[in-house]
Every structure is written in structure tokens, then in C-alpha cells.
Design a protein around this motif. Structure first.
Motif, PDB file in Angstrom:
ATOM      1  N   HIS A  27     -25.719  -7.942 -13.975  1.00 39.93           N
ATOM      2  CA  HIS A  27     -26.630  -7.913 -15.119  1.00 39.93           C
ATOM      3  C   HIS A  27     -26.283  -6.712 -16.020  1.00 39.93           C
ATOM      4  O   HIS A  27     -26.205  -5.583 -15.523  1.00 39.93           O
ATOM      5  CB  HIS A  27     -28.085  -7.820 -14.652  1.00 39.93           C
ATOM      6  CG  HIS A  27     -29.022  -8.185 -15.755  1.00 39.93           C
ATOM      7  ND1 HIS A  27     -29.331  -7.314 -16.770  1.00 39.93           N
ATOM      8  CD2 HIS A  27     -29.657  -9.339 -16.026  1.00 39.93           C
ATOM      9  CE1 HIS A  27     -30.141  -7.922 -17.614  1.00 39.93           C
ATOM     10  NE2 HIS A  27     -30.357  -9.145 -17.185  1.00 39.93           N
ATOM     11  N   ALA A  47     -28.511  -3.562 -15.817  1.00 42.86           N
ATOM     12  CA  ALA A  47     -28.382  -2.855 -14.539  1.00 42.86           C
ATOM     13  C   ALA A  47     -27.082  -2.069 -14.518  1.00 42.86           C
ATOM     14  O   ALA A  47     -27.040  -0.917 -14.063  1.00 42.86           O
ATOM     15  CB  ALA A  47     -28.427  -3.858 -13.387  1.00 42.86           C
ATOM     16  N   TRP A  67     -26.610   1.950 -14.026  1.00 46.27           N
ATOM     17  CA  TRP A  67     -25.775   2.540 -12.970  1.00 46.27           C
ATOM     18  C   TRP A  67     -24.768   3.529 -13.554  1.00 46.27           C
ATOM     19  O   TRP A  67     -24.561   4.611 -13.013  1.00 46.27           O
ATOM     20  CB  TRP A  67     -25.019   1.432 -12.211  1.00 46.27           C
ATOM     21  CG  TRP A  67     -25.816   0.841 -11.092  1.00 46.27           C
ATOM     22  CD1 TRP A  67     -26.344  -0.423 -11.039  1.00 46.27           C
ATOM     23  CD2 TRP A  67     -26.171   1.474  -9.860  1.00 46.27           C
ATOM     24  NE1 TRP A  67     -27.015  -0.599  -9.849  1.00 46.27           N
ATOM     25  CE2 TRP A  67     -26.918   0.543  -9.109  1.00 46.27           C
ATOM     26  CE3 TRP A  67     -25.942   2.737  -9.319  1.00 46.27           C
ATOM     27  CZ2 TRP A  67     -27.437   0.836  -7.839  1.00 46.27           C
ATOM     28  CZ3 TRP A  67     -26.450   3.041  -8.058  1.00 46.27           C
ATOM     29  CH2 TRP A  67     -27.191   2.090  -7.340  1.00 46.27           C
ATOM     30  N   THR A  87     -27.486  -8.618 -10.545  1.00 45.61           N
ATOM     31  CA  THR A  87     -27.098  -7.394  -9.827  1.00 45.61           C
ATOM     32  C   THR A  87     -28.015  -7.272  -8.613  1.00 45.61           C
ATOM     33  O   THR A  87     -29.227  -7.436  -8.734  1.00 45.61           O
ATOM     34  CB  THR A  87     -27.260  -6.167 -10.751  1.00 45.61           C
ATOM     35  OG1 THR A  87     -26.362  -6.330 -11.853  1.00 45.61           O
ATOM     36  CG2 THR A  87     -26.935  -4.867 -10.027  1.00 45.61           C
ATOM     37  N   THR A  92     -30.331  -2.036  -7.643  1.00 42.31           N
ATOM     38  CA  THR A  92     -30.627  -1.327  -8.880  1.00 42.31           C
ATOM     39  C   THR A  92     -30.730   0.179  -8.617  1.00 42.31           C
ATOM     40  O   THR A  92     -30.940   0.600  -7.481  1.00 42.31           O
ATOM     41  CB  THR A  92     -31.960  -1.820  -9.491  1.00 42.31           C
ATOM     42  OG1 THR A  92     -32.998  -1.482  -8.583  1.00 42.31           O
ATOM     43  CG2 THR A  92     -31.952  -3.306  -9.729  1.00 42.31           C
TER      44      THR A  92
END
Ligand SMILES: Nc1nc2c(ncn2[C@@H]2O[C@H](COP(=O)(O)OP(=O)(O)OP(=O)(O)O)[C@@H](O)[C@H]2O)c(=O)[nH]1
Ligand SMILES: [Mg+2]
Length: 270
Positions: free
Chosen positions: A70, A73, A77, A259, A262
């Protein structure tokens, strides 16, 4: 159909033990470390032992399969890694445009034109290491395949003008920490198919998804099997083949970009 992820999934064959030792031996020659992890599992898809070994070196974290993760996400990150002084970038390892960004980041860390810099590509199995190397070299020099454990030995390649780059076998942790990490690593292909039960993995994934996104329209295994015609004579559903197809569908993006881990899980755990 079994509902829980019961069988303990582990995979730490001899070639990983040997590769880990060899990486340790080569480490003093290495200037740049390119760690490759699946963008859908930026926590469980990283090996803490490799991370610890590489501490203090010039590093880049390449998050592959951005096409399946996603985008929000992935962005979160990358920011979280940046806050910890680790430069991360997301790529589609099969796209030359993506690889060009890895090349820039690598060359940016290389020594001046005078000396040779050595880069090491590491990560868990099937994360896309050899694909990145092939993209950087612009040829299919390193063997790649969509299954874990393709690269078995360490191998140097020359990246003109002044970088030498080493492909390494994927190395997992000897013991996968949690059941969630097990199904996540199974889906991302870090575990060979004969190491896990696809039915359990598909069920564990869908349960997780329903907890996260109760209104998600991603079908469960049962609905998927019925809609794809995985029915044997007598009306019984062929769950095993349906589950394999379900895992493949996840990796082809059929259910959208998902994803599995998270940044927030991290904050909650802390
Ligand atoms: N969808 C998608 N597939 C990718 C991406 N990067 C690599 N792949 C595919 O992932 C599979 C594994 O790639 P490899 O480069 O062989 O992975 P590896 O890390 O070298 O694997 P081992 O040598 O087994 O540890 C191949 O089928 C690639 O085509 C990506 O960004 N997106
Ligand atoms: Mg490989």
C-alpha cells in the motif's frame, strides 16, 4: 480445513548457515550494504542478525514489490526508517526506472573514481536481491525465480565504472518469531512452498485482514475457491489447490495493494 496456523514453520538450511559465515568473512572488504526487503513486510521481512552485522556501514534499504504494497504504508515506513538514519527507497525490482534510483543511491555512496567500492546485497529469501543486481547490471547475470532459495552462493559482479557488487543467498532467521510473521513470510515467498500449509496461510491472512479492515471485500478462501471453480466431483471443495491459487493471487495484486505490517504496530508494541 484446518483453521489455525498450527505447524511450526521454520527453514534454516545449511546454505544459509554457510552464507552467514561467509558474509562475516567478506564484511571487512565491504563499503556499502544494500539490504533488500519486501515492502509488505518491512519488519518480519528483515533479518535482525544481518542488521546487527551491518551496523556502522553505509547502508541502503531497498523495499521491493512496491507494486503490491500500500503506497501510504510504504511512505510511512520510509519516513520511519529515515528517522532512524536508514535511507530506504521503494522499488519495483522488475522496472529499470526503479533500479536507476538504486544505482544512484549506490554510486552516491561509492568512493571517488580512483578506487573500487564493494557493495553487498543481503536480505531474506525471495525478497528480490538478484533482480536488483540484474537491473543494476542491465543483464540477466544473476539467477532469479519466484521461489525461495534460488541463490545458493555468494557471487561477485562488476558494476562499471568502479563498483563491485555481491549477490548473496537469502537468509532467514533460525526461528520465526510469531505466527503472523510465519504467514507473512510464507506469502512473500521467503519460505518454500513445501514448508507451509497454504490453507492455513490463506486463512490466517484473511482473519488478520478482517480484524484490520472488517469491511474489506477481499474474499476468504471458501468464497475464492467457489468463485474460481475449485470444486471436485461430488461438490467437495479442493481447498489445497484453491489456497495455492489464493496465495498466488495475493502476489499478483488481484486483491489490491496490501501491506501486512504497519509502522503503527511498532508504536503499539513499544
Ligand atoms: N511484483 C514484484 N515482483 C518482484 C519485484 N522484485 C522482484 N520480483 C520477483 O520476485 C521473485 C524473486 O526475485 P529474486 O531476485 O530471485 O529474489 P532473491 O532475493 O534473489 O531470492 P533468493 O536468491 O531465493 O534469496 C522473481 O520472480 C522476481 O521477478 C517487485 O518489485 N515486484
Ligand atoms: Mg537470489
Amino acid at each position: 480445513m484446518t483453521a489455525e496456523l498450527e505447524r511450526v514453520v521454520q527453514w534454516y538450511p545449511g546454505h544459509m548457515v554457510r552464507a552467514m559465515r561467509k558474509i562475516g568473512e567478506y564484511l571487512k572488504l565491504i563499503d556499502i550494504v544494500i539490504e533488500v526487503a519486501d515492502a509488505r513486510v518491512p519488519r518480519s521481512g528483515r533479518n535482525p542478525a544481518l542488521d546487527a552485522m551491518m551496523a556502522g556501514r553505509a547502508r541502503i534499504l531497498v523495499l521491493t514489490r512496491e507494486d503490491l504494497a500500500h503506497p501510504h504504508a510504504t511512505k510511512a515506513w520510509i519516513e520511519a526508517f529515515a528517522a532512524k538514519d536508514l535511507e530506504a527507497l521503494s522499488v519495483d525490482g522488475r522496472s529499470q526506472r526503479s533500479i536507476a534510483r538504486v544505482a544512484t543511491a549506490t554510486v552516491g555512496r561509492a568512493k571517488g573514481r580512483s578506487g573500487i567500492s564493494r557493495a553487498l546485497v543481503v536480505g531474506v529469501p525471495n525478497s528480490g536481491k538478484s533482480s536488483i543486481i540484474n537491473g543494476l547490471l542491465r543483464r540477466g547475470a544473476a539467477k532469479t525465480e519466484n521461489r525461495a532459495g534460488v541463490t545458493r552462493q555468494l557471487q561477485w559482479f562488476r558494476l562499471p565504472p568502479n563498483v563491485e557488487i555481491m549477490d548473496t543467498p537469502g537468509i532467514l532467521v533460525p526461528k520465526i518469531a510469531t505466527k503472523d510473521a510465519q504467514w507473512m513470510l510464507a506469502i512473500s515467498g521467503a519460505l518454500p512452498r513445501d514448508r507451509y500449509d497454504p490453507e492455513q496461510v490463506a486463512v490466517a491472512f484473511h482473519r488478520w485482514l478482517m480484524r484490520r479492515r472488517p469491511r474489506s471485500r477481499v474474499p476468504d478462501l471458501e468464497a475464492f475457491a467457489a468463485s474460481r471453480g475449485f470444486v471436485r466431483r461430488g461438490g467437495k471443495i479442493d481447498y489445497h489447490n484453491a489456497a495455492q491459487s489464493y496465495v498466488s493471487a495475493l502476489n499478483e495484486g488481484t486483491f489490491g495493494r496490501i501491506t501486512f505490517e504497519t509502522v503503527d504496530d511498532d508504536a503499539q508494541a513499544a
